[in-house]
Each structure stands twice: as structure tokens, then as C-alpha cells.
Design a protein around this motif. Structure first.
Motif, PDB file in Angstrom:
ATOM      1  N   MET A 128       0.839  -1.206   0.000  1.00 19.66           N
ATOM      2  CA  MET A 128       0.000   0.000   0.000  1.00 19.66           C
ATOM      3  C   MET A 128       0.875   1.257   0.000  1.00 19.66           C
ATOM      4  O   MET A 128       0.598   2.221  -0.722  1.00 19.66           O
ATOM      5  CB  MET A 128      -0.930  -0.019   1.216  1.00 19.66           C
ATOM      6  N   ILE A 129       1.962   1.219   0.797  1.00 22.83           N
ATOM      7  CA  ILE A 129       2.864   2.382   0.854  1.00 22.83           C
ATOM      8  C   ILE A 129       3.578   2.563  -0.483  1.00 22.83           C
ATOM      9  O   ILE A 129       3.679   3.680  -1.011  1.00 22.83           O
ATOM     10  CB  ILE A 129       3.882   2.200   2.001  1.00 22.83           C
ATOM     11  N   ILE A 130       4.076   1.462  -1.060  1.00 21.25           N
ATOM     12  CA  ILE A 130       4.822   1.538  -2.323  1.00 21.25           C
ATOM     13  C   ILE A 130       3.949   2.091  -3.440  1.00 21.25           C
ATOM     14  O   ILE A 130       4.344   3.001  -4.181  1.00 21.25           O
ATOM     15  CB  ILE A 130       5.375   0.143  -2.688  1.00 21.25           C
ATOM     16  N   TRP A 131       2.722   1.569  -3.564  1.00 18.19           N
ATOM     17  CA  TRP A 131       1.865   2.004  -4.673  1.00 18.19           C
ATOM     18  C   TRP A 131       1.285   3.395  -4.439  1.00 18.19           C
ATOM     19  O   TRP A 131       1.079   4.152  -5.392  1.00 18.19           O
ATOM     20  CB  TRP A 131       0.769   0.966  -4.933  1.00 18.19           C
ATOM     21  N   ALA A 132       1.041   3.744  -3.178  1.00 19.56           N
ATOM     22  CA  ALA A 132       0.604   5.118  -2.893  1.00 19.56           C
ATOM     23  C   ALA A 132       1.730   6.097  -3.228  1.00 19.56           C
ATOM     24  O   ALA A 132       1.498   7.163  -3.818  1.00 19.56           O
ATOM     25  CB  ALA A 132       0.192   5.248  -1.433  1.00 19.56           C
ATOM     26  N   GLY A 133       2.969   5.734  -2.856  1.00 19.84           N
ATOM     27  CA  GLY A 133       4.111   6.585  -3.182  1.00 19.84           C
ATOM     28  C   GLY A 133       4.337   6.687  -4.674  1.00 19.84           C
ATOM     29  O   GLY A 133       4.605   7.776  -5.213  1.00 19.84           O
ATOM     30  N   ALA A 134       4.219   5.543  -5.373  1.00 19.57           N
ATOM     31  CA  ALA A 134       4.406   5.553  -6.831  1.00 19.57           C
ATOM     32  C   ALA A 134       3.342   6.411  -7.507  1.00 19.57           C
ATOM     33  O   ALA A 134       3.638   7.168  -8.445  1.00 19.57           O
ATOM     34  CB  ALA A 134       4.346   4.120  -7.364  1.00 19.57           C
ATOM     35  N   ALA A 135       2.101   6.308  -7.014  1.00 23.78           N
ATOM     36  CA  ALA A 135       1.029   7.141  -7.579  1.00 23.78           C
ATOM     37  C   ALA A 135       1.313   8.618  -7.354  1.00 23.78           C
ATOM     38  O   ALA A 135       1.068   9.457  -8.234  1.00 23.78           O
ATOM     39  CB  ALA A 135      -0.313   6.751  -6.947  1.00 23.78           C
ATOM     40  N   GLY A 136       1.855   8.939  -6.177  1.00 21.17           N
ATOM     41  CA  GLY A 136       2.194  10.323  -5.894  1.00 21.17           C
ATOM     42  C   GLY A 136       3.289  10.848  -6.811  1.00 21.17           C
ATOM     43  O   GLY A 136       3.207  11.971  -7.321  1.00 21.17           O
ATOM     44  N   VAL A 137       4.317  10.036  -7.031  1.00 25.92           N
ATOM     45  CA  VAL A 137       5.412  10.437  -7.920  1.00 25.92           C
ATOM     46  C   VAL A 137       4.914  10.629  -9.350  1.00 25.92           C
ATOM     47  O   VAL A 137       5.227  11.632 -10.018  1.00 25.92           O
ATOM     48  CB  VAL A 137       6.548   9.388  -7.886  1.00 25.92           C
ATOM     49  N   LEU A 138       4.102   9.680  -9.834  1.00 21.89           N
ATOM     50  CA  LEU A 138       3.586   9.783 -11.203  1.00 21.89           C
ATOM     51  C   LEU A 138       2.661  10.985 -11.364  1.00 21.89           C
ATOM     52  O   LEU A 138       2.697  11.667 -12.397  1.00 21.89           O
ATOM     53  CB  LEU A 138       2.852   8.493 -11.572  1.00 21.89           C
ATOM     54  N   ALA A 139       1.838  11.246 -10.348  1.00 19.17           N
ATOM     55  CA  ALA A 139       0.948  12.412 -10.419  1.00 19.17           C
ATOM     56  C   ALA A 139       1.755  13.704 -10.460  1.00 19.17           C
ATOM     57  O   ALA A 139       1.433  14.629 -11.228  1.00 19.17           O
ATOM     58  CB  ALA A 139      -0.001  12.403  -9.223  1.00 19.17           C
ATOM     59  N   LEU A 140       2.803  13.753  -9.656  1.00 19.77           N
ATOM     60  CA  LEU A 140       3.651  14.956  -9.640  1.00 19.77           C
ATOM     61  C   LEU A 140       4.355  15.152 -10.980  1.00 19.77           C
ATOM     62  O   LEU A 140       4.402  16.278 -11.518  1.00 19.77           O
ATOM     63  CB  LEU A 140       4.681  14.829  -8.509  1.00 19.77           C
ATOM     64  N   LEU A 141       4.882  14.064 -11.542  1.00 17.75           N
ATOM     65  CA  LEU A 141       5.569  14.172 -12.836  1.00 17.75           C
ATOM     66  C   LEU A 141       4.594  14.541 -13.958  1.00 17.75           C
ATOM     67  O   LEU A 141       4.936  15.331 -14.846  1.00 17.75           O
ATOM     68  CB  LEU A 141       6.276  12.850 -13.167  1.00 17.75           C
ATOM     69  N   ALA A 142       3.396  13.953 -13.923  1.00 17.43           N
ATOM     70  CA  ALA A 142       2.409  14.288 -14.955  1.00 17.43           C
ATOM     71  C   ALA A 142       2.007  15.750 -14.869  1.00 17.43           C
ATOM     72  O   ALA A 142       1.844  16.425 -15.902  1.00 17.43           O
ATOM     73  CB  ALA A 142       1.176  13.380 -14.795  1.00 17.43           C
ATOM     74  N   TRP A 143       1.856  16.250 -13.642  1.00 15.51           N
ATOM     75  CA  TRP A 143       1.455  17.644 -13.431  1.00 15.51           C
ATOM     76  C   TRP A 143       2.531  18.618 -13.895  1.00 15.51           C
ATOM     77  O   TRP A 143       2.258  19.625 -14.538  1.00 15.51           O
ATOM     78  CB  TRP A 143       1.142  17.845 -11.942  1.00 15.51           C
ATOM     79  N   ARG A 144       3.794  18.291 -13.600  1.00 21.06           N
ATOM     80  CA  ARG A 144       4.883  19.231 -13.877  1.00 21.06           C
ATOM     81  C   ARG A 144       5.707  18.835 -15.098  1.00 21.06           C
ATOM     82  O   ARG A 144       6.793  19.397 -15.299  1.00 21.06           O
ATOM     83  CB  ARG A 144       5.817  19.323 -12.656  1.00 21.06           C
ATOM     84  N   TRP A 145       5.257  17.887 -15.906  1.00 18.91           N
ATOM     85  CA  TRP A 145       6.102  17.319 -16.958  1.00 18.91           C
ATOM     86  C   TRP A 145       6.673  18.389 -17.896  1.00 18.91           C
ATOM     87  O   TRP A 145       7.888  18.477 -18.100  1.00 18.91           O
ATOM     88  CB  TRP A 145       5.328  16.281 -17.762  1.00 18.91           C
ATOM     89  N   SER A 146       5.817  19.202 -18.466  1.00 19.60           N
ATOM     90  CA  SER A 146       6.272  20.199 -19.447  1.00 19.60           C
ATOM     91  C   SER A 146       7.228  21.200 -18.814  1.00 19.60           C
ATOM     92  O   SER A 146       8.272  21.533 -19.391  1.00 19.60           O
ATOM     93  CB  SER A 146       5.071  20.935 -20.055  1.00 19.60           C
ATOM     94  N   ALA A 147       6.870  21.673 -17.625  1.00 23.04           N
ATOM     95  CA  ALA A 147       7.727  22.650 -16.953  1.00 23.04           C
ATOM     96  C   ALA A 147       9.064  22.032 -16.562  1.00 23.04           C
ATOM     97  O   ALA A 147      10.129  22.650 -16.741  1.00 23.04           O
ATOM     98  CB  ALA A 147       7.009  23.193 -15.722  1.00 23.04           C
ATOM     99  N   LEU A 148       9.024  20.811 -16.046  1.00 23.36           N
ATOM    100  CA  LEU A 148      10.270  20.129 -15.681  1.00 23.36           C
ATOM    101  C   LEU A 148      11.155  19.904 -16.903  1.00 23.36           C
ATOM    102  O   LEU A 148      12.384  20.096 -16.853  1.00 23.36           O
ATOM    103  CB  LEU A 148       9.957  18.786 -15.015  1.00 23.36           C
TER     104      LEU A 148
END
Length: 263
Positions: A128-148
């Protein structure tokens, strides 16, 4: 029928690869391999402090990894960044972690699991921790992808487009710390950096766009996780190192076939 612990290990490996592979692309593009090592090596210090303070290990690792990542970013922004400085921080963090471990009763016997991972001991709560963390990382990257991506390719271009490169670096730092925290159980403090860098580096010669490189890196990282787990069970070898060894073999393979695909 597969044993439950193998199914949990496979799901944990996939979750880790899903978080680490696209993030690793930015590590490769920005030439931050030592940055990743410094952050991941601090994870062991986070484990020791969490056990000493009797707080959740995930929270301790996340806090220390984030602190180390911010420290490295601050020193780099003051133009003190160099291979030597990052090497000092990476190895100092590991040494401090090993010293801190000596103050925690009964932890030395479990030290190998924290250094090289213990994916076969992953519990449902860990998943649960691993997949919640992975979802958080992917959401952050998707949100900031162009700017990053813009800030990575050209800080000057990013500023002219109204993007603050330092703010994007902080987002990347947060994602890196979160990935280190979720990957500790799977791959260990010494090998997290390899899980970030190797799949992304293996994908680079096969991709024509940044998005394609991130997707191919996820496939390579996932293949290394599942394949390494299978090889480890078949050959009775340490699972974490076997996953990284297979990722290294895939890196060599993609480097070998890259000239043929570019003709």
C-alpha cells in the motif's frame, strides 16, 4: 500456483519501477546520478533515526531523504556542486547511517535487508505504501512534466516562459525523496540509485522523444524487476542485486542494438 510472497514481491517490484523509471529520465538528463546516490544513501540514516525515535520507518526515511536532497540542491545552487562534493555527501550519508545503526538494538542483524532490499519480505501494508508513493510520484511528474522538461533542457528558456527552474528543481527533489522512501524495502539503500539510472539510460538509445524514453524506461525497469525476481528464485541469488544485474544486462543489450535501430 505462485506463493503469496512472490506475488507481493512482483507487485512491489512493478510499483517501484513505475516510480523510479520516469524519474530516472530526469536524473539522466540532468546528470544527477551522484545526486540520487547521496539521497538514497541517506535512507539508512532515516531508518536508524526512525527506530530510535519509535516513528514509522517510511516517515523517517522520507524526512531524511528530503533533507539530504534539499541540502544537495542548496550546495549545488551556490555553485559548489561537483562530482567531489556529491561524492563526499553520498558517502558521508552512508557512513552516518551505519554509525547510527550501531545505536539501535538488534538492527545489525537486519542491516543487509536495508542495504540491499528484502523484496521477498514485502507485506500488504508495504504494498500500500509503495503504490501510494508511486502514484504520488507519477501524479507529480504528470502535473509538472512540461515545466520540468523545459527547465531541464534550458533554464534560460524556462525563465523566459515564466517557469522558475528552482521551483521545478524542488518538485524533482520531492519526487526523488518519495521514490527513495518507497523503494528502500524493495531494492535497498545501496541500489536505489541504480534503479533510477540504469533503466533510463538503457531506454535512451531506443527513444526519439522524452515521453517515449520515459515509457520505455518503465518497460525496462518492470522487466528487470520481474525477470530479476524470477532469476533470483531459480538461481537462489540475492533478489535486489539480481534485479540490478538484469537491468545492467538490458542496458548493455540496448546499447548493442541501438546502432542497428538507427540505420
Amino acid at each position: 500456483m505462485l506463493d503469496d510472497f512472490l506475488i507481493r514481491a512482483a507487485i512491489a517490484g512493478l510499483g517501484t519501477a513505475l516510480a523510479a523509471a520516469p524519474l530516472g529520465c530526469f536524473v539522466v538528463w540532468r546528470r544527477m546520478a551522484y545526486f540520487g546516490d547521496a539521497t538514497s544513501h541517506a535512507a539508512l540514516l532515516g531508518v536508524a533515526l526512525a527506530l530510535l525515535l519509535q516513528v514509522p520507518v517510511f516517515g523517517g526515511v522520507l524526512a531524511v531523504a528530503l533533507g539530504m536532497a534539499l541540502l544537495v540542491s542548496a550546495l549545488s545552487s551556490r555553485q559548489l556542486g561537483s562530482d567531489a562534493m556529491l561524492g563526499v555527501l553520498a558517502h558521508s550519508a552512508l557512513a552516518l547511517g551505519l554509525v547510527a545503526v550501531s545505536f539501535v538494538p538488534n538492527l545489525r542483524s537486519d542491516l543487509t535487508g536495508y542495504l540491499f532490499g528484502d523484496i521477498l519480505a514485502v507485506t500488504t501494508r508495504d504494498l500500500m505504501i509503495i503504490w501510494a508513493g508511486a502514484a504520488g510520484v507519477l501524479a507529480l511528474l504528470a502535473w509538472r512534466w512540461s515545466a520540468l522538461l523545459t527547465a531541464t533542457l534550458s533554464p534560460d528558456l524556462a525563465q523566459s516562459a515564466g517557469i522558475d527552474p528552482r521551483r521545478e528543481s524542488l518538485f524533482l527533489t520531492l519526487a526523488l525523496a518519495l521514490t527513495v522512501a518507497v523503494a528502500l524495502k524493495v531494492i535497498g539503500a545501496l541500489l536505489i540509485g541504480a534503479m533510477l539510472v540504469i533503466p533510463a539510460a538503457a531506454a535512451r538509445p531506443l527513444a526519439r522523444t522524452p515521453e517515449a524514453m520515459a515509457c520505455i524506461a518503465v518497460l525496462i525497469g518492470s522487466g528487470a524487476a520481474i525477470g530479476g525476481l524470477s532469476l533470483s528464485v531459480a538461481l537462489d541469488t540475492p533478489t535486489g542485486p539480481t534485479i540490478i544485474a538484469l537491468a545492467a544486462a538490458l542496458f548493455a543489450a540496448t546499447r548493442g542494438i541501438a546502432p542497428a535501430t538507427m540505420r
